[in-house]
Design an enzyme around this catalytic site. Structure first.
Site, PDB file in Angstrom:
ATOM      1  N   HIS A  92     -25.938  73.904 -48.030  1.00 32.98           N
ATOM      2  CA  HIS A  92     -26.449  73.226 -47.006  1.00 32.98           C
ATOM      3  C   HIS A  92     -25.822  73.008 -45.735  1.00 32.98           C
ATOM      4  CE1 HIS A  92     -23.194  70.225 -48.035  1.00 32.98           C
ATOM      5  NE2 HIS A  92     -23.376  70.548 -49.100  1.00 32.98           N
TER       6      HIS A  92
ATOM      7  N   ASP B 283     -25.646  70.454 -43.626  1.00 29.50           N
ATOM      8  CA  ASP B 283     -24.889  69.292 -43.103  1.00 29.50           C
ATOM      9  C   ASP B 283     -23.347  68.952 -43.644  1.00 29.50           C
ATOM     10  OD1 ASP B 283     -26.080  68.967 -45.697  1.00 29.50           O
ATOM     11  OD2 ASP B 283     -25.523  66.704 -45.384  1.00 29.50           O
TER      12      ASP B 283
ATOM     13  N   ASP C 160     -17.281  72.348 -46.890  1.00 32.05           N
ATOM     14  CA  ASP C 160     -18.398  71.845 -47.654  1.00 32.05           C
ATOM     15  C   ASP C 160     -19.604  71.521 -46.819  1.00 32.05           C
ATOM     16  OD1 ASP C 160     -20.087  70.610 -49.606  1.00 32.05           O
ATOM     17  OD2 ASP C 160     -18.654  68.954 -50.123  1.00 32.05           O
TER      18      ASP C 160
ATOM     19  N   GLU D 231     -27.652  67.078 -47.610  1.00 34.97           N
ATOM     20  CA  GLU D 231     -27.313  67.095 -49.042  1.00 34.97           C
ATOM     21  C   GLU D 231     -26.223  65.908 -49.313  1.00 34.97           C
ATOM     22  OE1 GLU D 231     -24.381  68.372 -52.376  1.00 34.97           O
ATOM     23  OE2 GLU D 231     -24.115  68.072 -50.321  1.00 34.97           O
ATOM     24  N   GLU D 232     -25.539  65.725 -48.343  1.00 34.70           N
ATOM     25  CA  GLU D 232     -24.338  64.604 -48.640  1.00 34.70           C
ATOM     26  C   GLU D 232     -24.765  63.206 -48.710  1.00 34.70           C
ATOM     27  OE1 GLU D 232     -21.622  65.949 -49.379  1.00 34.70           O
ATOM     28  OE2 GLU D 232     -20.945  67.771 -48.423  1.00 34.70           O
TER      29      GLU D 232
ATOM     30  N   ASP E  77     -21.583  76.136 -53.110  1.00 37.32           N
ATOM     31  CA  ASP E  77     -21.179  74.749 -52.907  1.00 37.32           C
ATOM     32  C   ASP E  77     -20.232  74.261 -53.902  1.00 37.32           C
ATOM     33  OD1 ASP E  77     -21.151  72.395 -51.418  1.00 37.32           O
ATOM     34  OD2 ASP E  77     -23.122  71.496 -52.350  1.00 37.32           O
TER      35      ASP E  77
ATOM     36  N   HIS F  45     -14.183  65.856 -47.798  1.00 36.72           N
ATOM     37  CA  HIS F  45     -14.529  64.805 -47.370  1.00 36.72           C
ATOM     38  C   HIS F  45     -13.431  63.832 -46.668  1.00 36.72           C
ATOM     39  CE1 HIS F  45     -18.475  64.909 -50.110  1.00 36.72           C
ATOM     40  NE2 HIS F  45     -18.314  66.008 -49.167  1.00 36.72           N
TER      41      HIS F  45
END
Length: 477
Positions: free
Chosen positions: A75, A77, A114, A144-145, A168, A451
């Site tokens: 992904h 994003d 990520d 995705e997040e 991922d 994150h």
């Protein structure tokens, strides 16, 4: 150029370019267009939809014309988090990269390894003329997040592949073959404001580690939004009014900070804060020892604070809602089965919003958590909206892809890979529902503290995973 000359140069130079383009969830148009331009310049078949998903297809190299097509997926994003006080607008500015020993990181922000590394690896393969491979179908999804909206909406009719490698995962040597399903639950509580009296103070909870709510939910880390609710519960009912409250920026990231502005007796609030901080430091001494709770004078804009009833309902909401691990798997020792994370707390003019990332590998328990949140909010006079609901990715007993990758791993590393199910969500569940009989495995290089602003990616691990991926392609005849 900070990392473009690090091997594998083709991957690292593309990753550095990706990092220079803002691409937080919901802000992926620029990077999506860049990927389309990348494909156009190389004469590759490609598709871009209204969501900004991109599919790029490259024909098989000589000798692989009869091999089964292979899908590479990731992904585009990223989760945008930044250190307090950092003067950067991540919606408009790229990242500032740095190399520290074996690790790449971003200065003061999340790195977006990520899942930028998946995009970089896939595009580097498409760009090469000397990498043997079957027909490649590179699928780059968006958002995705925040709920896997890209994977949910993507049109897969252009794909011929029934085999998919998802890049991922964040731990080398682990083949992920199953994951939990999940949903985003947005809770809305109506509030009323009135003129308030008393001292105006700002309360900050900070110093937490945070983390990915699927990967680190079992680490015992504190949730700043939940701690704020606990602190407010220590104040005598009716003795204060909430003017503002805000914590977290992504529902699937454990919030590191929460701030509230209150009207009340400053002396009483300071005393409660000291008591709460002592409690939190004791409870989280082994998992979040840096937790701090500070009280300082606020910048008064007006006195339109929540009235007594709304203040009490907001406090009740934070105390009553479940958070964290709700059940461990009875089938797989050590695996979290069901959890939820209060990732975003935001007070507007007339509504308090609390957004949760909810996960479970058991559908009935996921539904029960939705019901529980709905019931709590309804009793308090609010309502919930559920978005981004995605299914669990079920384990396949027979997987030719897993067998091939295990054999290649064994030869490259001299040991067996770990084949695991995880609690974090992956797009493989949604894609398996769209592509019948899809055989997929998720891999990735070592990344730490994703994150969070401490996120970093191992250079040597990227090198090994890149070598592994190329060998899998070579063996996919």
């Amino acid at each position: 150029m900070v990392i473009g000359n690090i091997e594998p140069k083709s991957v690292m130079s593309i990753f550095e370019t990706i990092c220079s383009i803002p691409h937080g969830s919901g802000n992926t148009k620029l990077l999506s267009d860049w990927c389309v331009d990348f494909a156009t310049k190389r004469g590759l078949e490609h598709y871009q939809d209204e969501l900004n998903n991109v599919i790029i297809i490259k024909k098989a190299t000589p000798g692989y014309e009869n091999a089964k097509p292979l899908i590479l997926q990731g992904h585009i994003d990223m989760v945008c988090q930044q250190e307090a006080g950092l003067a950067k607008d991540m919606s408009k500015e790229g990242l500032d990269l740095a190399v520290e020993g074996d690790y790449i990181r971003a200065i003061g922000t999340t790195l977006g390894g990520d899942d930028g590394i998946a995009v970089a690896m896939a595009l580097a393969i498409l760009d090469a003329d000397d990498i043997p491979h079957p027909r490649l179908e590179v699928m780059l999804t968006v958002d995705e997040e925040t709920g896997m909206y890209g994977a949910a909406g993507i049109d897969v009719s252009s794909l011929k592949g029934k085999t998919l490698i998802n890049i991922d995962s964040e731990e080398e040597g682990i083949f992920t073959v199953s994951c939990a399903g999940g949903a985003r639950v947005n809770c809305f509580l109506p509030i009323n404001r009135e003129e308030a009296s008393g001292d105006f103070v700002k309360v900050e909870i900070d110093g937490l580690k945070g983390g990915h709510s699927g990967v680190e939910i079992d680490k015992g880390r504190a949730n700043a939004n939940i701690l704020m609710g606990r602190f407010l519960s220590l104040l005598p009912a009716g003795s204060f009014r909430i003017y503002s409250i805000a914590g977290g920026s992504a529902d699937n990231a454990i919030p590191l900070r929460c701030e509230a502005e209150l009207f009340g007796c400053a002396q009483d609030i300071i005393a409660a804060a000291e008591r709460a901080e002592a409690i939190f430091k004791k409870e989280y001494r082994n998992t979040d020892a840096g937790v701090s709770l500070t009280v300082s004078p606020g910048k008064l804009l007006c006195r339109a604070a929540l009235d007594a009833e709304s203040t009490q309902k907001a406090c009740d909401l934070l105390v009553l809602v479940p958070n964290g691990i709700r059940a461990m798997s009875s089938d797989i020792p050590g695996l979290v089965e069901t959890s939820l994370n209060l990732g975003i707390l935001k007070l507007g003019d007339n509504t308090l919003r609390a957004s949760f990332a909810l996960r479970s590998s058991v559908g009935s328990r996921k539904e029960m958590l939705k019901t529980k949140l709905s019931s709590v909010v309804r009793v308090l006079g609010g309502h919930v909206e559920i978005t981004g609901d995605y299914p669990a990715w079920e384990y396949r007993a027979e997987s030719p892809l897993r067998d091939l990758m295990t054999d290649v791993y064994r030869r490259q590393y001299g040991e067996e890979p770990q084949v695991l199910a995880i609690h974090a969500g992956l797009e493989c569940g949604l894609l398996s529902a769209k592509i019948p009989e899809l055989d997929c495995v998720s891999i990735g290089p070592n990344m730490k503290d994703i994150h969070t602003t401490s996120e970093r990616m191992s250079i040597s691990s990227v090198q090994r995973v890149w070598k592994f991926l190329l060998e899998v392609l070579k063996e996919s005849k």
